[in-house]
Design a protein around this motif. Structure first.
Motif, PDB file in Angstrom:
ATOM      1  N   LEU A   1       1.028   4.003  -2.875  1.00  0.00           N
ATOM      2  CA  LEU A   1       0.571   5.441  -2.539  1.00  0.00           C
ATOM      3  C   LEU A   1       1.660   6.383  -3.245  1.00  0.00           C
ATOM      4  CD1 LEU A   1      -1.063   5.091   1.100  1.00  0.00           C
ATOM      5  CD2 LEU A   1      -2.234   5.795  -1.226  1.00  0.00           C
TER       6      LEU A   1
ATOM      7  N   ILE B   1       1.489   6.417  -7.188  1.00  0.00           N
ATOM      8  CA  ILE B   1       0.286   7.253  -7.451  1.00  0.00           C
ATOM      9  C   ILE B   1       0.655   8.917  -7.437  1.00  0.00           C
ATOM     10  CG2 ILE B   1      -1.980   7.973  -6.563  1.00  0.00           C
ATOM     11  CD1 ILE B   1      -2.544   4.709  -6.431  1.00  0.00           C
ATOM     12  N   TRP B   2       1.241   9.106  -5.846  1.00  0.00           N
ATOM     13  CA  TRP B   2       1.474  10.542  -5.756  1.00  0.00           C
ATOM     14  C   TRP B   2       2.551  11.258  -6.848  1.00  0.00           C
ATOM     15  CZ3 TRP B   2      -0.491  14.487  -3.033  1.00  0.00           C
ATOM     16  CH2 TRP B   2       0.509  15.760  -3.129  1.00  0.00           C
TER      17      TRP B   2
ATOM     18  N   THR C   1      -0.240   6.084   7.333  1.00  0.00           N
ATOM     19  CA  THR C   1      -0.518   4.554   7.015  1.00  0.00           C
ATOM     20  C   THR C   1      -0.193   3.640   8.027  1.00  0.00           C
ATOM     21  OG1 THR C   1      -0.252   4.882   4.390  1.00  0.00           O
ATOM     22  CG2 THR C   1      -0.304   2.541   5.229  1.00  0.00           C
TER      23      THR C   1
ATOM     24  N   ILE D   1       5.046  11.999   0.362  1.00  0.00           N
ATOM     25  CA  ILE D   1       5.102  10.641   0.415  1.00  0.00           C
ATOM     26  C   ILE D   1       5.517  10.044   1.784  1.00  0.00           C
ATOM     27  CG2 ILE D   1       6.546   8.513  -0.386  1.00  0.00           C
ATOM     28  CD1 ILE D   1       6.757  10.219  -2.951  1.00  0.00           C
TER      29      ILE D   1
ATOM     30  N   GLY E   1       2.416  10.188   4.028  1.00  0.00           N
ATOM     31  CA  GLY E   1       1.351   9.216   3.697  1.00  0.00           C
ATOM     32  C   GLY E   1       2.089   7.999   4.228  1.00  0.00           C
TER      33      GLY E   1
ATOM     34  N   LEU F   1       0.762  -1.146  -0.053  1.00  0.00           N
ATOM     35  CA  LEU F   1      -0.009   0.020  -0.020  1.00  0.00           C
ATOM     36  C   LEU F   1       0.701   1.146  -0.001  1.00  0.00           C
ATOM     37  CD1 LEU F   1      -2.981   1.377   0.319  1.00  0.00           C
ATOM     38  CD2 LEU F   1      -2.679   0.997   2.684  1.00  0.00           C
TER      39      LEU F   1
END
Length: 69
Positions: A15, A18-19, A62, A55, A58, A11
């Motif tokens: 992420l 994607i960022w 998470t 990042i 995130g 995950l």
């Protein structure tokens, strides 16, 4: 326990990817003939450096979602 750790790692990687993809203004840079290769590399490096804190944020959220409250 191990599956949970692997799922979190996947995950976090997803992420981060994607960022970086979302933050890249590639259509405006690649399709513009006025942008030289050195400008292109400079813009990519600036975007990469600016993406690092988001990042990391995130990843931390998470791993420790209680920090968001």
């Amino acid at each position: 326990m191990m599956k949970d750790r692997k799922a979190k790692a996947k995950l976090i990687i997803l992420l981060g990817i994607i960022w970086i993809i979302i933050t890249l203004p590639l259509p405006w840079i690649v399709n513009n003939p006025l942008v030289s290769e050195t400008q292109f590399n400079t813009i990519l490096s600036i975007i990469g450096v600016l993406s690092i804190p988001f990042i990391v944020l995130g990843v931390v959220w998470t791993l420790k979602p209680e920090l968001t409250t």
